[in-house]
Scaffold this motif. Structure first.
Motif, PDB file in Angstrom:
ATOM      1  N   ALA A 139       0.422  -1.169  -0.210  1.00 59.54           N
ATOM      2  CA  ALA A 139      -0.058  -0.774   0.196  1.00 59.54           C
ATOM      3  C   ALA A 139       0.954   1.413   0.178  1.00 59.54           C
ATOM      4  O   ALA A 139       1.953   1.328   0.765  1.00 59.54           O
ATOM      5  N   PRO A 140       0.569   2.217  -0.704  1.00 59.53           N
ATOM      6  CA  PRO A 140       1.682   3.574  -1.394  1.00 59.53           C
ATOM      7  C   PRO A 140       1.673   4.055   0.135  1.00 59.53           C
ATOM      8  O   PRO A 140      -0.187   4.390   0.535  1.00 59.53           O
ATOM      9  N   ASP A 141       2.111   4.950   0.963  1.00 69.10           N
ATOM     10  CA  ASP A 141       2.009   5.967   1.981  1.00 69.10           C
ATOM     11  C   ASP A 141       1.140   7.289   1.720  1.00 69.10           C
ATOM     12  O   ASP A 141       1.623   7.647   0.492  1.00 69.10           O
ATOM     13  N   PRO A 142       0.123   7.584   2.133  1.00 66.62           N
ATOM     14  CA  PRO A 142      -0.875   8.537   1.629  1.00 66.62           C
ATOM     15  C   PRO A 142       0.328   9.765   2.063  1.00 66.62           C
ATOM     16  O   PRO A 142      -0.605  10.763   1.460  1.00 66.62           O
ATOM     17  N   LEU A 143       1.059   9.182   3.294  1.00 62.35           N
ATOM     18  CA  LEU A 143       0.993  10.843   3.210  1.00 62.35           C
ATOM     19  C   LEU A 143       3.195  11.574   2.316  1.00 62.35           C
ATOM     20  O   LEU A 143       3.487  12.648   2.591  1.00 62.35           O
ATOM     21  N   VAL A 144       3.450  10.388   1.371  1.00 60.72           N
ATOM     22  CA  VAL A 144       3.805  11.335   0.640  1.00 60.72           C
ATOM     23  C   VAL A 144       3.185  11.814  -0.540  1.00 60.72           C
ATOM     24  O   VAL A 144       2.462  11.032  -1.132  1.00 60.72           O
ATOM     25  N   ARG A 145       4.513  12.811  -0.520  1.00 55.58           N
ATOM     26  CA  ARG A 145       3.280  13.389  -1.660  1.00 55.58           C
ATOM     27  C   ARG A 145       4.908  14.511  -3.158  1.00 55.58           C
ATOM     28  O   ARG A 145       5.407  14.238  -2.519  1.00 55.58           O
ATOM     29  N   GLN A 146       4.421  15.535  -3.425  1.00 56.16           N
ATOM     30  CA  GLN A 146       5.008  15.743  -4.688  1.00 56.16           C
ATOM     31  C   GLN A 146       5.560  17.377  -3.604  1.00 56.16           C
ATOM     32  O   GLN A 146       5.225  17.722  -2.966  1.00 56.16           O
ATOM     33  N   VAL A 147       6.557  17.559  -3.492  1.00 54.07           N
ATOM     34  CA  VAL A 147       7.508  18.517  -2.823  1.00 54.07           C
ATOM     35  C   VAL A 147       6.841  19.744  -3.341  1.00 54.07           C
ATOM     36  O   VAL A 147       6.768  20.034  -4.639  1.00 54.07           O
ATOM     37  N   ARG A 148       6.417  21.021  -2.806  1.00 57.90           N
ATOM     38  CA  ARG A 148       5.799  22.291  -3.248  1.00 57.90           C
ATOM     39  C   ARG A 148       7.680  22.826  -3.920  1.00 57.90           C
ATOM     40  O   ARG A 148       8.322  23.326  -2.796  1.00 57.90           O
ATOM     41  N   PRO A 149       7.422  24.031  -4.257  1.00 58.18           N
ATOM     42  CA  PRO A 149       9.254  24.770  -4.869  1.00 58.18           C
ATOM     43  C   PRO A 149       9.255  25.636  -3.522  1.00 58.18           C
ATOM     44  O   PRO A 149      10.363  25.920  -3.606  1.00 58.18           O
ATOM     45  N   SER A 150       8.720  26.208  -3.004  1.00 53.25           N
ATOM     46  CA  SER A 150       8.391  26.514  -1.188  1.00 53.25           C
ATOM     47  C   SER A 150       9.166  25.975  -0.322  1.00 53.25           C
ATOM     48  O   SER A 150       9.465  26.259   0.454  1.00 53.25           O
ATOM     49  N   GLU A 151       9.124  24.588  -0.499  1.00 56.25           N
ATOM     50  CA  GLU A 151       9.617  23.474   1.118  1.00 56.25           C
ATOM     51  C   GLU A 151      11.136  23.114   0.043  1.00 56.25           C
ATOM     52  O   GLU A 151      11.226  22.261   0.904  1.00 56.25           O
ATOM     53  N   LEU A 152      11.821  23.780  -0.486  1.00 59.04           N
ATOM     54  CA  LEU A 152      12.639  23.480  -1.042  1.00 59.04           C
ATOM     55  C   LEU A 152      14.400  23.574  -0.134  1.00 59.04           C
ATOM     56  O   LEU A 152      14.632  22.331   0.029  1.00 59.04           O
ATOM     57  N   ASN A 153      14.214  24.474   0.616  1.00 60.15           N
ATOM     58  CA  ASN A 153      15.337  24.647   1.853  1.00 60.15           C
ATOM     59  C   ASN A 153      14.646  23.658   3.121  1.00 60.15           C
ATOM     60  O   ASN A 153      15.820  23.348   3.861  1.00 60.15           O
ATOM     61  N   ARG A 154      13.436  23.020   2.791  1.00 60.58           N
ATOM     62  CA  ARG A 154      13.039  22.310   3.833  1.00 60.58           C
ATOM     63  C   ARG A 154      13.773  20.418   2.743  1.00 60.58           C
ATOM     64  O   ARG A 154      13.743  19.789   4.139  1.00 60.58           O
ATOM     65  N   TYR A 155      13.841  20.598   1.924  1.00 63.25           N
ATOM     66  CA  TYR A 155      14.410  19.566   1.080  1.00 63.25           C
ATOM     67  C   TYR A 155      15.094  19.101   1.583  1.00 63.25           C
ATOM     68  O   TYR A 155      15.684  18.361   1.286  1.00 63.25           O
ATOM     69  N   LEU A 156      16.156  20.103   0.877  1.00 57.20           N
ATOM     70  CA  LEU A 156      17.350  20.185   0.390  1.00 57.20           C
ATOM     71  C   LEU A 156      18.265  19.144   0.970  1.00 57.20           C
ATOM     72  O   LEU A 156      19.400  18.528   1.078  1.00 57.20           O
ATOM     73  N   PRO A 157      18.026  19.365   3.354  1.00 54.80           N
ATOM     74  CA  PRO A 157      18.933  18.472   3.413  1.00 54.80           C
ATOM     75  C   PRO A 157      18.805  17.349   3.079  1.00 54.80           C
ATOM     76  O   PRO A 157      20.329  16.153   3.456  1.00 54.80           O
ATOM     77  N   ALA A 158      17.775  16.476   3.684  1.00 60.38           N
ATOM     78  CA  ALA A 158      17.406  15.276   2.902  1.00 60.38           C
ATOM     79  C   ALA A 158      18.303  15.130   1.667  1.00 60.38           C
ATOM     80  O   ALA A 158      18.915  14.307   1.560  1.00 60.38           O
ATOM     81  N   ALA A 159      18.407  15.906   0.455  1.00 55.01           N
ATOM     82  CA  ALA A 159      19.089  15.686  -0.629  1.00 55.01           C
ATOM     83  C   ALA A 159      20.187  15.416  -0.557  1.00 55.01           C
ATOM     84  O   ALA A 159      20.692  14.531  -0.958  1.00 55.01           O
ATOM     85  N   ILE A 160      21.392  16.304   0.236  1.00 48.26           N
ATOM     86  CA  ILE A 160      22.346  16.591   0.162  1.00 48.26           C
ATOM     87  C   ILE A 160      22.980  14.888   1.369  1.00 48.26           C
ATOM     88  O   ILE A 160      23.746  14.324   0.881  1.00 48.26           O
ATOM     89  N   ALA A 161      21.810  15.268   1.723  1.00 53.19           N
ATOM     90  CA  ALA A 161      22.888  13.535   3.077  1.00 53.19           C
ATOM     91  C   ALA A 161      22.309  12.266   2.356  1.00 53.19           C
ATOM     92  O   ALA A 161      22.962  11.535   2.008  1.00 53.19           O
ATOM     93  N   MET A 162      21.224  12.432   1.324  1.00 54.94           N
ATOM     94  CA  MET A 162      21.105  11.128   0.701  1.00 54.94           C
ATOM     95  C   MET A 162      22.098  11.054  -0.555  1.00 54.94           C
ATOM     96  O   MET A 162      22.950   9.639  -0.673  1.00 54.94           O
TER      97      MET A 162
END
Length: 283
Positions: A139-162
Motif C-alpha cells: 500500500a502506498p504511503d498516503p503522506l508521501v506527496r510532491q514537494v512544493r517549490p516553497s519547500e526547497l530549503n526543507r527538502y534540500l538537507p535530506a537530498a544532500i544527506a542522501m
C-alpha cells in the motif's frame, strides 16, 4: 560524417536507427531515451554526443550505441564496439562524472579505459535493474506527496544527506552547493520530487529522475536514519511507483547496489522484478 577509430558521431539521419535501439530495451535505455525524445540527436540540444559503430564502412545500421555527456552511457555493442568508443573517449578526454549503463557494456568499456582514466573512485559492478508496470503489492504511503517549490530549503538537507550517503562525496564541496541546489530545484519545479514531512522535517524522499515516454526512473530513495526499519522506504517508494504507473502511464524502474540486500528485498516486496543488470564506475 564524423569518424574516429571506427566510431562516429550520430546525427538526425540516424534517428530512426537510434530509436530502434532505445525501444528494444526501454528500461535500460531510459536515461538516454529521455534526452533523445526531447532533443533529437543534435549535440547542443542533447547535452552531449551520441556515438555509433556500424557493421559497414559507410553509414549503415547502428550496431553499437553510446551517449557521451555528463555521464558516459554505453547501451549496446560488442567488445569491438566498446574498443571504438574507448578510442574516441580517450582522444576527447574524460568529461564525465561516471560511466553507467548495462553491466556488460560498462565493464567492457571500463577495461579499455582503465589504464588511461583510472583509478576509479569506485566500481559498482553489480546493480540489479528492476521494473514495475502494475499496481504495487505494498500500500502506498498516503503522506508521501510532491514537494512544493516553497519547500526547497526543507527538502534540500535530506537530498544532500542522501547524495553523500549514496555517492560518497558532498555535492556542495565545489561551488558551495549552488549547482546541486539548482538541480534539486528543477526536479521540484517539474513535480518529480516526493517526500513525507513530519514536524517540518523530511523522513522519506525520492525523485523521478530520467523519464522517457515509456519509463520513469526512481532515484534518490532515502529514509531519515533514525526512522529506518519502520517501513517508510517501502511504502514511500510504492507511492512514487504508483504515481508513475497510474498517473503518468509509465513503467517504474530503478537500479540498486547488489550489496544493498535490505533495499532489494523492499523493492521486491513492492513488486519490482529484475529485468537487467547495470554497473557504474564513479570518478
Amino acid at each position: 560524417m564524423l569518424r574516429l577509430a571506427g566510431a562516429r558521431v550520430l546525427d538526425e539521419r540516424d534517428l530512426i536507427d537510434v530509436r530502434g535501439v532505445l525501444d528494444s530495451d526501454p528500461v535500460a535505455a531510459c536515461m538516454v531515451a529521455a534526452r533523445v525524445e526531447t532533443a533529437g540527436l543534435d549535440p547542443w540540444r542533447l547535452g552531449g554526443e551520441m556515438w555509433g559503430s556500424d557493421s559497414r564502412p559507410m553509414r549503415g545500421k547502428v550496431d553499437g550505441l553510446c551517449f557521451s555527456g555528463p555521464n558516459l552511457i554505453p547501451l549496446r555493442g560488442s567488445a569491438s564496439a566498446m574498443r571504438m568508443f574507448a578510442d574516441r573517449a580517450r582522444r576527447r578526454g574524460r568529461m564525465c562524472s561516471s560511466l553507467v549503463g548495462p553491466a556488460e557494456q560498462v565493464l567492457t568499456l571500463w577495461d579499455e579505459l582503465q589504464a588511461d582514466w583510472g583509478p576509479a573512485r569506485e566500481v559498482r559492478g553489480d546493480q540489479p535493474l528492476m521494473a514495475l508496470s502494475r499496481t504495487p503489492d505494498v500500500a502506498p504511503d498516503p503522506l508521501v506527496r510532491q514537494v512544493r517549490p516553497s519547500e526547497l530549503n526543507r527538502y534540500l538537507p535530506a537530498a544532500i544527506a542522501m547524495f553523500i550517503e549514496e555517492v560518497g562525496i558532498d555535492p556542495c564541496a565545489e561551488d558551495g552547493g549552488a549547482g546541486y541546489r539548482a538541480r534539486v530545484s528543477e526536479l521540484i519545479a517539474a513535480g518529480r520530487a516526493f517526500a513525507r514531512f513530519e514536524n517540518d522535517e523530511v523522513v522519506f524522499k525520492a525523485e523521478i529522475g530520467a523519464m522517457s515516454k515509456r519509463v520513469g526512473q526512481i532515484q534518490g530513495v532515502w529514509v531519515r536514519p533514525e526512522r529506518r526499519g519502520e517501513g517508510l522506504g517501502t511504502a514511500g517508494t510504492a507511492a512514487v511507483a504508483s504515481r508513475l504507473v497510474h498517473h503518468l502511464d509509465r513503467t517504474a524502474s530503478l537500479y540498486v547496489n547488489g550489496y544493498n540486500h535490505v533495499a532489494q528485498a523492499a523493492y521486491r516486496r513492492i513488486g519490482f522484478e529484475q529485468v537487467g543488470q547495470y554497473a557504474t564506475v564513479l570518478f
